[in-house]
Write a protein that holds these residues in place. Structure first.
Motif, PDB file in Angstrom:
ATOM      1  N   SER A 187       0.817  -1.219   0.000  1.00  0.00           N
ATOM      2  CA  SER A 187       0.000   0.000   0.000  1.00  0.00           C
ATOM      3  C   SER A 187       0.850   1.267   0.000  1.00  0.00           C
ATOM      4  O   SER A 187       0.401   2.306  -0.474  1.00  0.00           O
ATOM      5  CB  SER A 187      -0.936   0.002   1.211  1.00  0.00           C
ATOM      6  OG  SER A 187      -0.188   0.004   2.404  1.00  0.00           O
ATOM      7  N   GLN A 188       2.067   1.212   0.555  1.00  0.00           N
ATOM      8  CA  GLN A 188       2.850   2.441   0.698  1.00  0.00           C
ATOM      9  C   GLN A 188       4.049   2.527  -0.242  1.00  0.00           C
ATOM     10  O   GLN A 188       4.485   3.617  -0.579  1.00  0.00           O
ATOM     11  CB  GLN A 188       3.359   2.589   2.138  1.00  0.00           C
ATOM     12  CG  GLN A 188       2.295   2.430   3.193  1.00  0.00           C
ATOM     13  CD  GLN A 188       1.247   3.521   3.100  1.00  0.00           C
ATOM     14  OE1 GLN A 188       1.564   4.689   2.902  1.00  0.00           O
ATOM     15  NE2 GLN A 188      -0.019   3.139   3.212  1.00  0.00           N
ATOM     16  N   TYR A 189       4.626   1.386  -0.590  1.00  0.00           N
ATOM     17  CA  TYR A 189       5.853   1.427  -1.378  1.00  0.00           C
ATOM     18  C   TYR A 189       5.645   1.007  -2.825  1.00  0.00           C
ATOM     19  O   TYR A 189       6.221   1.581  -3.734  1.00  0.00           O
ATOM     20  CB  TYR A 189       6.924   0.523  -0.748  1.00  0.00           C
ATOM     21  CG  TYR A 189       7.525   1.104   0.503  1.00  0.00           C
ATOM     22  CD1 TYR A 189       8.611   1.978   0.443  1.00  0.00           C
ATOM     23  CD2 TYR A 189       7.011   0.777   1.742  1.00  0.00           C
ATOM     24  CE1 TYR A 189       9.163   2.522   1.586  1.00  0.00           C
ATOM     25  CE2 TYR A 189       7.553   1.312   2.898  1.00  0.00           C
ATOM     26  CZ  TYR A 189       8.631   2.181   2.817  1.00  0.00           C
ATOM     27  OH  TYR A 189       9.159   2.709   3.945  1.00  0.00           O
ATOM     28  N   ALA A 190       4.839  -0.055  -3.005  1.00  0.00           N
ATOM     29  CA  ALA A 190       4.757  -0.645  -4.335  1.00  0.00           C
ATOM     30  C   ALA A 190       4.182   0.344  -5.337  1.00  0.00           C
ATOM     31  O   ALA A 190       3.296   1.125  -5.007  1.00  0.00           O
ATOM     32  CB  ALA A 190       3.876  -1.895  -4.291  1.00  0.00           C
ATOM     33  N   GLY A 191       4.711   0.296  -6.547  1.00  0.00           N
ATOM     34  CA  GLY A 191       4.148   1.113  -7.610  1.00  0.00           C
ATOM     35  C   GLY A 191       2.847   0.493  -8.070  1.00  0.00           C
ATOM     36  O   GLY A 191       2.399  -0.523  -7.535  1.00  0.00           O
ATOM     37  N   LEU A 192       2.250   1.099  -9.061  1.00  0.00           N
ATOM     38  CA  LEU A 192       0.939   0.623  -9.497  1.00  0.00           C
ATOM     39  C   LEU A 192       0.970  -0.821  -9.965  1.00  0.00           C
ATOM     40  O   LEU A 192       0.136  -1.639  -9.589  1.00  0.00           O
ATOM     41  CB  LEU A 192       0.440   1.522 -10.624  1.00  0.00           C
ATOM     42  CG  LEU A 192      -0.851   2.211 -10.238  1.00  0.00           C
ATOM     43  CD1 LEU A 192      -0.822   3.649 -10.652  1.00  0.00           C
ATOM     44  CD2 LEU A 192      -2.040   1.504 -10.800  1.00  0.00           C
TER      45      LEU A 192
ATOM     46  N   PRO B 180      -6.438   8.388   3.562  1.00  0.00           N
ATOM     47  CA  PRO B 180      -6.399   9.433   2.535  1.00  0.00           C
ATOM     48  C   PRO B 180      -4.970   9.867   2.198  1.00  0.00           C
ATOM     49  O   PRO B 180      -4.155  10.092   3.089  1.00  0.00           O
ATOM     50  CB  PRO B 180      -7.149  10.595   3.202  1.00  0.00           C
ATOM     51  CG  PRO B 180      -7.984   9.969   4.245  1.00  0.00           C
ATOM     52  CD  PRO B 180      -7.256   8.765   4.709  1.00  0.00           C
ATOM     53  N   VAL B 181      -4.715   9.964   0.907  1.00  0.00           N
ATOM     54  CA  VAL B 181      -3.377  10.324   0.443  1.00  0.00           C
ATOM     55  C   VAL B 181      -2.972  11.695   0.988  1.00  0.00           C
ATOM     56  O   VAL B 181      -1.791  11.946   1.242  1.00  0.00           O
ATOM     57  CB  VAL B 181      -3.344  10.336  -1.097  1.00  0.00           C
ATOM     58  CG1 VAL B 181      -1.962  10.697  -1.597  1.00  0.00           C
ATOM     59  CG2 VAL B 181      -3.767   8.987  -1.630  1.00  0.00           C
TER      60      VAL B 181
ATOM     61  N   GLU C 253       0.721  12.753   2.167  1.00  0.00           N
ATOM     62  CA  GLU C 253       1.467  13.828   1.505  1.00  0.00           C
ATOM     63  C   GLU C 253       1.752  14.971   2.471  1.00  0.00           C
ATOM     64  O   GLU C 253       2.825  15.564   2.450  1.00  0.00           O
ATOM     65  CB  GLU C 253       0.673  14.325   0.291  1.00  0.00           C
ATOM     66  CG  GLU C 253       0.786  13.377  -0.868  1.00  0.00           C
ATOM     67  CD  GLU C 253      -0.088  13.762  -2.050  1.00  0.00           C
ATOM     68  OE1 GLU C 253      -0.940  14.659  -1.878  1.00  0.00           O
ATOM     69  OE2 GLU C 253       0.094  13.169  -3.123  1.00  0.00           O
ATOM     70  N   GLY C 254       0.783  15.224   3.340  1.00  0.00           N
ATOM     71  CA  GLY C 254       0.993  16.262   4.343  1.00  0.00           C
ATOM     72  C   GLY C 254       2.191  15.945   5.216  1.00  0.00           C
ATOM     73  O   GLY C 254       3.046  16.802   5.461  1.00  0.00           O
TER      74      GLY C 254
ATOM     75  N   GLY D  61       8.474  17.057   5.881  1.00  0.00           N
ATOM     76  CA  GLY D  61       9.854  16.595   5.964  1.00  0.00           C
ATOM     77  C   GLY D  61      10.005  15.268   6.669  1.00  0.00           C
ATOM     78  O   GLY D  61      11.116  14.819   6.934  1.00  0.00           O
ATOM     79  N   ALA D  62       8.895  14.609   7.002  1.00  0.00           N
ATOM     80  CA  ALA D  62       9.004  13.306   7.647  1.00  0.00           C
ATOM     81  C   ALA D  62       9.475  12.271   6.628  1.00  0.00           C
ATOM     82  O   ALA D  62       9.205  12.397   5.428  1.00  0.00           O
ATOM     83  CB  ALA D  62       7.646  12.889   8.206  1.00  0.00           C
ATOM     84  N   SER D  63      10.211  11.276   7.118  1.00  0.00           N
ATOM     85  CA  SER D  63      10.649  10.224   6.207  1.00  0.00           C
ATOM     86  C   SER D  63       9.490   9.259   5.978  1.00  0.00           C
ATOM     87  O   SER D  63       8.440   9.355   6.610  1.00  0.00           O
ATOM     88  CB  SER D  63      11.831   9.480   6.797  1.00  0.00           C
ATOM     89  OG  SER D  63      11.386   8.720   7.900  1.00  0.00           O
ATOM     90  N   ARG D  64       9.698   8.329   5.070  1.00  0.00           N
ATOM     91  CA  ARG D  64       8.675   7.314   4.794  1.00  0.00           C
ATOM     92  C   ARG D  64       8.305   6.550   6.062  1.00  0.00           C
ATOM     93  O   ARG D  64       7.134   6.342   6.359  1.00  0.00           O
ATOM     94  CB  ARG D  64       9.209   6.323   3.750  1.00  0.00           C
ATOM     95  CG  ARG D  64       8.841   6.684   2.337  1.00  0.00           C
ATOM     96  CD  ARG D  64       7.414   6.286   2.074  1.00  0.00           C
ATOM     97  NE  ARG D  64       7.001   6.673   0.735  1.00  0.00           N
ATOM     98  CZ  ARG D  64       5.718   6.812   0.369  1.00  0.00           C
ATOM     99  NH1 ARG D  64       4.771   6.620   1.234  1.00  0.00           N
ATOM    100  NH2 ARG D  64       5.407   7.125  -0.848  1.00  0.00           N
ATOM    101  N   ILE D  65       9.357   6.114   6.784  1.00  0.00           N
ATOM    102  CA  ILE D  65       9.104   5.315   7.996  1.00  0.00           C
ATOM    103  C   ILE D  65       8.305   6.128   8.995  1.00  0.00           C
ATOM    104  O   ILE D  65       7.309   5.667   9.550  1.00  0.00           O
ATOM    105  CB  ILE D  65      10.431   4.883   8.671  1.00  0.00           C
ATOM    106  CG1 ILE D  65      11.273   4.090   7.695  1.00  0.00           C
ATOM    107  CG2 ILE D  65      10.149   4.068   9.916  1.00  0.00           C
ATOM    108  CD1 ILE D  65      12.507   3.489   8.315  1.00  0.00           C
ATOM    109  N   GLN D  66       8.744   7.377   9.215  1.00  0.00           N
ATOM    110  CA  GLN D  66       8.035   8.226  10.171  1.00  0.00           C
ATOM    111  C   GLN D  66       6.591   8.414   9.744  1.00  0.00           C
ATOM    112  O   GLN D  66       5.678   8.384  10.563  1.00  0.00           O
ATOM    113  CB  GLN D  66       8.727   9.583  10.276  1.00  0.00           C
ATOM    114  CG  GLN D  66      10.028   9.516  11.061  1.00  0.00           C
ATOM    115  CD  GLN D  66      10.856  10.775  10.875  1.00  0.00           C
ATOM    116  OE1 GLN D  66      10.795  11.422   9.831  1.00  0.00           O
ATOM    117  NE2 GLN D  66      11.646  11.089  11.887  1.00  0.00           N
ATOM    118  N   THR D  67       6.394   8.604   8.447  1.00  0.00           N
ATOM    119  CA  THR D  67       5.032   8.783   7.943  1.00  0.00           C
ATOM    120  C   THR D  67       4.188   7.559   8.240  1.00  0.00           C
ATOM    121  O   THR D  67       3.046   7.655   8.700  1.00  0.00           O
ATOM    122  CB  THR D  67       5.063   9.039   6.431  1.00  0.00           C
ATOM    123  OG1 THR D  67       5.898  10.151   6.172  1.00  0.00           O
ATOM    124  CG2 THR D  67       3.668   9.310   5.901  1.00  0.00           C
TER     125      THR D  67
END
Ligand SMILES: Nc1ncnc2c1ncn2[C@@H]1O[C@H](COP(=O)(O)OP(=O)(O)OP(=O)(O)O)[C@@H](O)[C@H]1O
Ligand SMILES: [Mg+2]
Lengths: 250, 304, 275
Positions: C95-100, C162-163, C167-168, C173-179
């Protein structure tokens, strides 16, 4: 000929939430009554009480009286009420699985008309009254989605007129249409009021001023002020009405 | 320096997650491969005729899937007929008529129906349903032999399967009805249509696909159900030609025969049955899903 | 005019018929559930009462039951832990990393696998561990069953976040993991837990995947030591036992109560309120 519609102390709620508070309004024969007010103030709910469509929604209840030519519609069979009090919705909603002809004929068939010649005759008449006949007469058997939005809305009007109602309720009938189609609809309303009593909800104050004989201003579920359109727009009695019609809020 | 290491962490994290994905997909591939490999001896021995050989006879080492396919299809057909008719009408009731609180009570009951384990259905099937059928066919003249006594057979299995499949049909159909356009239904009502006319004119045309999808999902589920079926179908792999006759289905055969002490060829034949079962459920499940938008069903409640 | 009145009546009758057929069918849909709950509740409690009257059988029966229940809890809990951690991790990836395209491949695979009958998982493990009966094989079989379902539901819950929030968070400036840990999971955790509890409730009652491994194993070892509750119930139903039917009703009742409790817990956690 149309028939007069009168709402007496109509209140409506969804579950616990009160949407309308004791609205009393007379909608005279063969006139256009406009209902204006900010979004969410209960305009749609009000006119849905008039043809008993409100009660079909989950959690919806109402109280008060609606009189059609002096007879309470809440004592009648709801399907008969809706047959006499037609409704046009804010987004054109022709039956997408039916042809143009079948859309107009749908109401007639529901009420038991089977004769093909009579169906065709009534459908043509309704399409003419809705000012659509010339545009569709060669393609009656296409799906309704083949039409433009404005045409679809007039198709819905034709569908409603086909079953010979006496009152036509319109919930922002032009709100999803382009200016030209809006103009066509407005001209149509002007034409229709000779035969029907018309109630129109609109966001567009100019539109109300153009088409309506009488206007009522709603705010937060209450009917604040009513009167002839000219009076309401030029000499509003209530400050809130004045603020709204002069564009100071809403 | 710091930034690089943050990126490094991110990369590592993503890597670990990707490995998990590979494990999941790998487990799937390994499973299918295992089924294929294990059924090789049977495939070699019987070839394609496995599919239409009408005997399953361990004594003479003769294995054919036809009697089991027969049992699976017949029980599933009964189940779908029941679940389809009752399930679709129930879904319509739950969206169109009735008092709200009754609707929510019934919805709750049907959700519970969906989480009841199949072995508990088995208890009910064996100790409640089968005796009823036994008695009933006894009254009916008792001409159906063993069925009259035990109630075991295709019909009992089909009825139990129907009950098990029904929550799926109701849930999917109900979602389909809920996502049918409201304004079209209101258009019908505004013309003076009754409830029934509104449903026929302005609701049903939009839910045909959903109903079809729910039936395919139900079919997949009916095929895969082993435990409850094996308790009442009679466990006799033969083509009886009667609804009251004992039979066996693909999944039920697996449940009661594969115990580890079977001879190798029989084990291989059973794995081939498993492979067949996988292929068939996958086809029906895939068909079902193709009619139903993924988002249409809440992740909370997916009874299949 | 006369025909019109009569046609009105026909329509009304049709509608009344429609409503009554629907109500009848709905009752018919609920009937089996009521019958099931009634028979298992009634006979289960009756059997419990009568068994507790006989001291000797009570000792044996309750020891066996407690044992089976404990084993059930252990197998379900450990397979749930494994399947949930692996599955949720995979779902976070999809859900978070994989492309379409990768996402679509993962979803497709997982969808297909989650539709497969649970009995096949047992067969696979049985073949891979060459007939060895063990707790491990049983747990692994349940994991195999659960994994695709966990990935599918978790992915669906996570995708629904919700995306804009994601994105917010990234824009701050949060990293992926933090997000993921500070935004995505906190938003989704309630629906996620609910969905996973539903999956677990269903797995807790699964007998089919355990059947082949454990039944096969016990048959060769001649013992019945390892038998989680669903499996024990199934073998009581097929082989009969010293307390025919009565004990089965008791076991079914316990299983039903356990699973409906987990289900109720899931519903309670997922109860709608402010988001
Ligand atoms: N089906 C429903 N269930 C619950 N509440 C509703 C429902 N429909 C409308 N409402 C609520 O009733 C209130 C009035 O709605 P209504 O549609 O009558 O307003 P409106 O004046 O027509 O607004 P708009 O100009 O936006 O069309 C709103 O606050 C709305 O949220
Ligand atoms: Mg409105």
């Amino acid at each position: 000929m149309g028939k007069a519609l009168e709402a007496r102390a109509v209140s409506a709620r969804f579950h616990e939430q009160v949407i309308l508070r004791e609205v009393t309004l007379h909608m005279p024969v063969n006139q256009v009554t406009a209902i204006i007010g900010p979004p969410g103030c209960g305009k749609s709910t009000f006119i849905r009480c008039l043809n008993r469509l409100h009660e079909t929604a989950p959690g919806a209840t109402m109280s008060g009286e609606v009189l059609l030519d002096g007879h309470s519609v809440y004592d009648m069979d709801p399907t008969e009420v809706r047959r006499s009090v037609a409704m046009i919705f804010h987004r054109p909603n022709p039956f997408p699985t039916m042809s143009i002809f079948d859309n107009v004929a749908a109401g007639l068939r529901l009420h038991g008309l089977r004769n093909r010649a009579k169906l065709a005759e009534s459908a043509e008449q309704a399409l003419r009254r809705a000012a659509l006949w010339d545009e569709v007469k060669d393609r009656l058997h296409l799906y309704s989605s083949a039409l433009s939005l404005g045409q679809q809305q007039r198709l819905c009007i034709a569908r409603a007129l086909a079953i010979e109602p006496v009152v036509v309720l319109m919930d922002e009938p032009a709100s999803s249409l382009d200016p030209l189609s809006t103009l066509v609809i407005e001209e149509l309303i002007e034409e229709l009021k000779r035969q029907y009593t018309i109630v129109i909800v609109t966001h567009n104050l100019q539109q109300a001023a153009r088409v309506a004989d009488k206007t009522a201003f709603f705010l937060d579920g209450e009917m604040i002020e009513q009167g002839t359109t000219t009076a309401l727009f030029t000499t509003p009695q209530d400050k809130r009405t004045a603020d709204y019609v002069t564009g100071r809020f809403g | 320096m710091k930034r690089v290491s943050a990126q490094g962490w991110n990369g590592l994290f993503a890597g670990v997650l990707a490995v998990c994905v590979l494990v999941v997909i790998g487990a799937g591939i390994l499973s299918v491969t295992t089924l294929i490999v294990e059924s090789v001896p049977s495939i070699r021995q019987f070839g394609l005729s496995f599919l239409w050989t009408p005997v399953w006879d361990p004594v003479h080492r003769q294995y054919g899937a036809l009697p089991l396919l027969y049992g699976s299809f017949l029980t599933a057909a009964i189940a779908l007929l029941l679940a389809g008719v009752i399930g679709v009408t129930t879904a319509v009731s739950l969206t169109q008529i009735g008092v709200p609180w009754i609707r929510s009570v019934i919805s709750l009951l049907l959700e519970i129906l969906a989480v009841i384990p199949s072995v508990v259905y088995g208890v009910w099937a064996l100790l409640v349903v089968a005796p009823i059928f036994g008695r009933w066919s006894g009254y009916a003249g008792g001409s159906s032999g063993e069925f009259a006594v035990s109630g075991f057979g295709v019909l009992a299995a089909g009825v139990v399967l129907g009950v098990m499949v029904m929550p799926t049909v109701v849930a999917v159909t109900r979602e389909a009805i809920a996502s049918a356009p409201k304004d079209i239904a209101e258009a019908a009502m505004a013309l003076g249509a009754t409830r029934q006319e509104t449903v026929a004119l302005a609701v049903m045309p939009f839910v045909r696909k959903g109903i079809l999808g729910s039936l395919y999902l139900g079919l997949a589920r009916a095929f895969g159900e082993a435990i409850a079926v094996s308790l009442v179908i009679g466990n006799q792999p033969r083509i009886g030609g009667s609804l009251f006759a004992r039979a066996d289905s693909l999944a039920s055969m697996l449940a009661h025969t594969l115990t580890g002490s079977a001879p190798p060829l029989q084990t291989a034949a059973l794995y081939e049955i498993g492979l067949l079962l996988f292929l068939m459920t996958t086809v029906f499940y895939g068909l079902g899903r193709s009619y139903i938008a993924r988002e249409a069903i809440s992740p909370r409640f997916q009874p299949w | 005019m006369v025909t019109r009145v009569s046609y009105k009546t026909v329509r009304k009758l049709k509608n009344a018929l429609f409503v009554s057929v629907l109500s009848a069918m709905t009752s018919l849909a609920v009937l089996p559930l009521l019958s099931l709950l009634w028979s298992i509740g009634f006979h289960g409690i009756a059997a419990l009462v009568s068994l507790s009257g006989a001291p000797l059988s009570r000792g044996v029966a309750s020891a066996v039951l407690v044992n089976a229940l404990a084993q059930s809890l252990v197998t379900t809990a450990s397979s749930a832990v494994i399947a949930v951690s692996l599955g949720v991790a995979a779902a976070i990836y999809s859900s978070q990393y994989a492309g379409l395209r990768v996402g679509r491949v993962i979803r497709f695979t997982v969808d297909i696998l989650s539709g497969a009958p649970s009995i096949l998982a047992g067969m696979v493990l049985f073949a891979l561990l060459s007939g060895v009966s063990s707790l491990t094989a049983g747990v692994l079989a349940l994991v195999l069953c659960m994994l695709p379902v966990v990935v599918r539901t978790a992915d669906q819950v996570l995708v629904a976040v919700p995306v804009a929030y994601i994105e917010g968070s990234l824009a701050l400036g949060a990293s992926r993991i933090q997000t993921i840990f500070a935004t995505v999971l906190p938003i989704a955790h309630k629906s996620l837990i609910t969905a996973l509890l539903f999956v677990t409730a269903r797995m807790a009652g699964e007998a089919a995947p355990l059947l082949i491994i454990l039944d096969g194993g016990t048959a060769s070892k001649g013992g019945r030591w390892f038998q989680p509750l669903p499996l024990r119930l199934y073998s009581d139903l097929t082989h009969g036992g010293s307390f025919p039917h009565q004990i089965a009703y008791v076991e079914a009742l316990i299983l039903l109560v356990t699973i409906v409790t987990i289900y109720g817990l899931a519903r309670w956690i997922g109860r709608p309120d402010r988001w």
